[in-house]
Design a protein around this motif. Sequence first.
Motif, mmCIF file in Angstrom:
data_model
loop_
_atom_site.group_PDB
_atom_site.id
_atom_site.type_symbol
_atom_site.label_atom_id
_atom_site.label_comp_id
_atom_site.label_asym_id
_atom_site.label_seq_id
_atom_site.Cartn_x
_atom_site.Cartn_y
_atom_site.Cartn_z
ATOM 1 N N LYS A 583 30.509 -24.610 -47.590
ATOM 2 C CA LYS A 583 31.533 -24.162 -48.984
ATOM 3 C C LYS A 583 32.921 -24.219 -48.014
ATOM 4 C CE LYS A 583 31.433 -26.124 -53.029
ATOM 5 N NZ LYS A 583 32.022 -27.644 -52.934
ATOM 6 N N HIS A 584 34.153 -24.509 -48.577
ATOM 7 C CA HIS A 584 35.860 -24.244 -48.107
ATOM 8 C C HIS A 584 36.495 -23.901 -50.134
ATOM 9 C CE1 HIS A 584 35.600 -23.666 -43.823
ATOM 10 N NE2 HIS A 584 35.274 -24.662 -43.688
ATOM 11 N N ALA A 585 36.093 -22.817 -50.747
ATOM 12 C CA ALA A 585 36.707 -23.571 -52.402
ATOM 13 C C ALA A 585 38.381 -22.708 -52.416
ATOM 14 C CB ALA A 585 35.809 -22.812 -52.470
ATOM 15 N N VAL A 669 21.974 -18.856 -43.413
ATOM 16 C CA VAL A 669 23.103 -17.956 -43.456
ATOM 17 C C VAL A 669 24.394 -19.013 -43.700
ATOM 18 C CG1 VAL A 669 25.227 -16.502 -42.814
ATOM 19 C CG2 VAL A 669 22.633 -16.192 -42.081
ATOM 20 N N VAL A 670 25.283 -18.999 -45.202
ATOM 21 C CA VAL A 670 25.649 -19.839 -45.258
ATOM 22 C C VAL A 670 27.659 -19.149 -45.486
ATOM 23 C CG1 VAL A 670 26.962 -21.680 -47.142
ATOM 24 C CG2 VAL A 670 24.607 -21.479 -46.555
ATOM 25 N N PRO A 671 28.126 -19.894 -44.792
ATOM 26 C CA PRO A 671 29.908 -18.824 -45.119
ATOM 27 C C PRO A 671 30.973 -19.563 -46.067
ATOM 28 C CG PRO A 671 29.886 -20.374 -43.276
ATOM 29 C CD PRO A 671 28.511 -20.721 -43.701
ATOM 30 N N LEU A 672 31.392 -18.516 -46.887
ATOM 31 C CA LEU A 672 32.037 -18.836 -47.654
ATOM 32 C C LEU A 672 33.452 -18.907 -47.758
ATOM 33 C CD1 LEU A 672 32.202 -20.374 -50.901
ATOM 34 C CD2 LEU A 672 32.254 -18.070 -51.635
ATOM 35 N N THR A 673 34.373 -20.336 -47.404
ATOM 36 C CA THR A 673 35.241 -19.605 -47.018
ATOM 37 C C THR A 673 36.132 -19.854 -48.256
ATOM 38 O OG1 THR A 673 35.368 -19.994 -44.471
ATOM 39 C CG2 THR A 673 37.746 -19.380 -45.263
#
Length: 1786
Positions: A583-585, A669-673
């Motif tokens: 996800k990029h938010a 592991v999910v990176p949230l940027t």
Amino acid sequence: MWFRVDACLLGIVVCVVDILTERVASVKLPQPEIISTSVVSPSEILVRWHDPGLGEFQQLDGRQYNIKYHKHQHRGHRLQVSGVKDTRAVITRLQSNTTYVFRVKTVKGQGSSAWSDTAVNRTYPLDTFVQVEATTVTSTSIIVAWTLPRKHVNTSLDYTIFWSEEQQEANTVKVSAESRSHLFDNLIPGRRYNFRLVSKANGDSVVSTATVSTATFTDRPSKPPRNLKLQVQGQGVVRVSWSPPPARKRHGIITQYKIQYKRRGSRRGDVCTVMTSRKPLEYILTDLEESATYRVRVAARTVNGTGPYSKWGSVDTEGGRVGGEDVDTDGRRRGNRKSRKGKRKGSKNRADSDTPSTTAMVSTESVYPGIPDNLHVVDVASTSVGLRWTAPVVPECCPLVAYRILVQDMTVNQLERDIVTGTNTETVIELLDPGTLYAINITSFNVRRSSEQSPMVYVTTSPAVFPVMQVFGGTVLVGGRANLTCIVRGDPIPTVSWYRQGMMAPFYEQRSLNMLVHAQHDVMVIKQIHLAQRRIESHLIIDAVQLQHSGNYICSAESDPAVNATVQLHVHALPRFLEVERKHAVVSQAAAVSCVVSGVPLPHVVWSRFEDGLIFHDKEAGSRVYVTSSVDEETHIVNKTLHFSALRLSDEGNYTCQAKRGEYSTWRVVPLTLEVPPPPPVSNIQAVAVSPSKISIVWEDPIDYKFPITAYNIIYRPGRSRRLRTVNTTSRRLEIGDLHPNLTYTMSVRAINTHGVGKISPQVEARTLPNTDLQPANVSAVALNSSMIQLEWEAPSHIDPIYIQGYTIYYKRMNDSRSEKLFLAGNRNKQFLVGLGQEDNFVLRIATVLTWGEEAPSREIRIRKSASERVPPPAPRRLVATPSTNSIQLTWRAPVIPAGRTDMQVRGYKVRYQMGLVRGFPEREVRVPDRLLTYTLGNLASGQVYRVMVAAFNEQGDSRFISVTTRTEDAGPGPVVGATTTPMSSSEILVQWLAPSRGHVTHYHVRYWRPGKRDKQSATLYIPNTQYIAGSLRKFSKYRFEIIPYNDQQIGEVVVVYASTMIDRPDAPPRKVDMTAINATALLVNWEPPLKANQNGPISGYKLVLKKKAGKRMASFNVAGGRRNYTFKNLEPGTAYRVRVSAMNIRGTGPSSSWSMERTDKIEQRPPASPAAMDTNVTSSRIHVTWKPPRDIGVPVLGYILGYGRYIPEVYRHVLSPGTRNFTLTNLEPDTGYIVSVRAYNNIGESLPKFVVGRTGKADPKDLPIKISLKMRAATLSASQIQITWNTVTPDLKKKVTSDIYFLIRFSALEESEYQYLNTSGIPVTIDNLHAGTKYEFAVKALRGSKETGWSLPVYNNTFQTVPTSPSNLTVTSDPVTHTTLTLTWIPPKTAVNGFLIYAATDPSLNIRDWDLTVWPGSRDSMRVQKVKPHTKYYFHIQSRNSAGTSPLSERVTYSPPEDPRTAPSDISLHPLYGSKSTTVEVTWSPPVVPSGPIVSYVVLYTTAADNSEAVWEEKTEESLSCLLIGLNYNATYRIKVKARYSGGVLGPASPVLSYSTLSYSDIEKRQLGRMSTDTSPVTTPRPGHVARRTTSTPQTLYVGVRVTATWHDTPRHQERATPGDRQHQGTQLEPNATPRQTNGTSKQMEHQNNSMEHHARQMEHQNNSMEHHARQMEHQNNSMEHHARQMEHQNNSMEHHEHQNRQMEHQNNSMEHHARQMAHQNNSMEHHARQMEHQNNSMEHHARQTEHQKNLMEHHVNLTEHHNNLMEHPQLGRYKTLTHHTSSA
């Protein structure tokens, strides 16, 4: 020629490929997506990924992958693997029990992609194995399996298995590290084997297990007995001896030997068989014929069966010699070859014989053996008995050789068994019938003859034991091995079969049969029989278990009746991640991250934060981060989504999706940027000077910017200087010092955070304060009396009053050196100095105290105190307060001014009010003009106590305050307290509550209904009832209750509670009850639950009642509530049964369904017959088979088996249902013969097949492959049409495309994921109904028959754009703080646009060309408008545009600014000037509390319309704080409000609307007629010394309205509001145009006035008595005044000695003044009573003259009307006259 063309085409293709390769090399490759990582061993991890670039038309040529990995939290040391040519790779040489982070990128040529998202996993630790187990599979195979610890222990290289047979040398086998088991086959049956597992890791550490051992199952011997020897012992007696088979070929323990012998020349099949015990290894054949040749062979037998027989051996009983061929122990042949016949026989014997024959010594001694003794029989099992006896006495010459046992069945009296055994004295007889009486005797044999029979022994075999079954299921992972065990104990041992529930065919021991019948090659059955325990074990083995194997399996034992047991196989699948999106938010927006996991059973999925392990839960009230779940039970998929309602910067980081099942867990592991923009300009910046050298600047954070700001940078410069100065701060306020006074500074602010420096705000200017002319202005001092000085001054004009902290008064006597100081806080401009002594000279000065601590003194003032006294006015009288909900109406009477005291005249009134009776609440003050004696306090709190005080004031000071305390009315009751609901039954709910804590309640209203339903009910309860029972409710239903308190008609706040009725037994039976016969002894019942509305609660079970047709109830069964079917077993064949079903819950059983009847099948006694008829229909690739059922309808058919094969029958088989009558075989080869068969089957067996031979036809040319290439072109025709053309090129250009080929076109818009298809046979093709301005993709392929080509290369083109439609949903919102910025949002049209046109105006009547136009480029859907005028309506239109044109105007949207009540005029009040409901009213108000700018004037608006929508407001502009409305209509209700007009003509919000009602006509008549009897002459003579306000003494008349007159006279101001006695001097006149009815009324009034004259005479007597009483009061007041005069003199002397008693002296002075006013009042009262007596005397004469006066009224009324009309043209005259209205109250 064709070769040259192909070469050219090949060259073109190569060039195109090179060009594309160069372009691809320069294009940015797509980023790989890591799908999963799995741990292989403590030093290996498998990484898999997905490359989006590998599409349908792309190839892997030249594409490689690089893998970068490092230890978690150790980013400094990175490792990399390059050149991977697959989408998976095993990373080796890792450390055990260590977490690693992996990333992948694509490399092709010079181009490369970005690194993928990270994937994290942890290698296994080094540890020992948990368990190693060796399991016997068959007689020749053993499987060794091992498990790892719960921490995923594994080895890194491989496994080595050491195995050996007992007491033999060990062998080794190596298996891979991924293996968890190994199968050893080709072993020796019945032998024990040892196994040991060894693992070796990278570090040369060896892990070994303990040795486990097991034995293979026993089997029948694989070799025959050896060394067969035949010896003739005498006539008819032959001794047979042998050696056992080799030990490794016995395959178990030899239990018996089987001897077969036959006489040469006998018929084929005449073979005698004898069973012997395992020892001794010999047997005596007796009763043989003499001079005959016998052939003998021997076989060994184990519990698993009989092994192979030895070769035939022959013996000749003639002369006691052995004939034929003998075989030695070493197998060499020897014998006599006498004749050709003998040769043939010998050769045959040699071929058949395996042991030599030897010549026996024949004894001629004839001695008979003795009879066996002590025969004892033991019941071993239901089918076997054991015998034991004592050996008989035999002579030494003739040893005993055998026994003969006869077994006779006594129930049928026939011989059951004839058994010959060896010399053993015990044996077991098997294969008997259970529960049967047998007679047994025994005979012994020696080499000569047999003995006599022993006595009979009787034994009854035990009855058969009904089988007892135990089944064991299990749980196995996908890919593992399942072992379902069924153990059956019974006597006799039954036959056991395995079935899958719902299937008719059993599983077989051979895998090939299971593949043929069940299409499952990985299933087999293993059986073990234990005779001693009378037990059989059956194992159903399933290899490579899949999810479809999960279910119920039936173990069936054949007995009477049959015994069945069901075992459940649970197949589990470890959690596996299907989708984890990265996800990029954007910060402050909503975001959601999904995690899709599959597993059986469903795994538990948890979202947590990777850094601190914080776990997120389901949504709760107020939660910002929460989790939602969706579960698909059928596909075993869990979708867990992590939601962020509004992202914050702290949310950025890694998040873990962890799937757990038991002890196993895996995670991703999910990176949230997050993306954060730099700060925009700060808002609401304001700069205010706080001193001549300081300016305070304040601001607010940027609007709609929610991210942290670390600091602010302030930039400022003085005047027009170019030199900028900066200063930083962390707060939103700063004081800038060291500035020059009275100088303008320009300042701006910008915000700073970690993402950069924001934009500079708009500049603001502020001017420092001056430091000159700050002293008070117009300072004056007045000596009021000998001890009081009044000081007055004005605030300095050069500085705003907000900078004035207060004033300091310095005063001293002329000759004193020290000054006294008195500080006054606030902006007061008057002060009294008291207690200063008598007639002294004083020096005074006043200093301004400024907020920054400095003082600015005025010049000195010298004053001498006066001996005379200046007295303030008396206090008002009779203060009355009338409260309402949020206002209090005050009325009072004017104070009484002593005669001749013009200095005590009232200039106005002060009204002070305060909420509450204790200190702490602020006190407010309002000033009221002296002409008003009423005032309304508005905007008050309801239900609160207020203290109100009123005082009169003039230039001399304030009078004493009079006060009253009152309470405003309640606004309405509050909510009820503690509302609860309690279900009483399935149809009643009790609702209880407590009375509200606020407000009075008279009754309650209770409403209730089911949410979403239209069944609302209500009830009204009067106090003190606080509970209600709602009845006649739906069972097990949720209800919403609303409890509303009322105070008469005032409604209170609503309280909502919910409750559900109790569960009750179902009201309806189950639906769709149906019964079906399964077989001859079982029926299946199916049903559906009752409707949801009739269940009345969760269904906990169902009750089934079964009975025979027309019979009594047999049994009832209860099943679980989740069941929808039930199988009745062990029923009678061919019998009709009836069943009914009823639903149950925890409250009881509901009604039963109607009876459903079905008949069981007839019992199956034989297999069915073959199908009656069979036919086929053949095509080139299919055979359609039809048949008819067997003609014998008495035999049940459970189904059909259809077999077929290519020239061979039944190579493939299909098992079909019993109702099937046809089947189609597909995908057959053309022009090929097939043999098709159909069999019918049931539980007994299969019928004979019915065969038919069919041959498929030749292939259709349409089905031949198509060799054609397609080249497409797409041309745009319009906004909705694109024309597609293509060229068809065949490999042989001479061949044309035949007409039987048609084409399939595939097309879709690029942003769409689904294709649309179109069939055509012609070229070109026009595709219409497309979206305008959209890019489309097209492809085509050719089809002929069942053959087709691949899709052509796609082509792309855009449709033309069309004129867009207008944007929709245009909305306007304002900044909630300043309301100076508007935000416009809209929904763009679906067509493509490149900009918008926004029109804005404040006048909607203008032409659209004159509106302000803003061009907004792009496709954004919002715009911000800044610096709008406050309190101004704006109107907006919007248009969209693109290259095709501009859309029509959207609908007009109006923005109305919100009204802040603080910016409207406050304290608005209405004051009728001439009595209540007068047609002249004065409107007063106070300025706004928070003005929006400089106020120019005020606008008073009033109307008689009741509705705002239809109101036409009349306006009147005033620059003061009051306005006089004159000439209002009678009998009308006016609505009045006030607005402030600011500079620029902008009107602010309106004040609250007040209602005012004028007097009705009926009220005027009543008041006018009611006062005629009390009116006297209209002329009033002023008292002596009175100065009239008018210059003429002629009475003046004012016409008010139409039918009422009013007169005024030159009277003193304090007598403007006269008493009823004074009103007798005022005259009344009737109208000249009165009607006869009015004349009659006047006559009655005259009669009434005559009666009134008598009443006034009595009043005169009463007034005389009152005069005497007032005279006495006057004397008393004179004495009291002398007493108070002495007290005042005493207090004055005391004040000279005690300065601290100044306040008490002032109080005494006021008290003396009060008594003085009382004395003056008494004097006036005496004069008043004297005038009343004179008035009463004159009244008699007045009433006598009234008769004549009434006659002149009619003529005088005409003059009054004309005068009234003239007066209406000059209404302002009435403002300065003293009016006495005949309709006002006394």
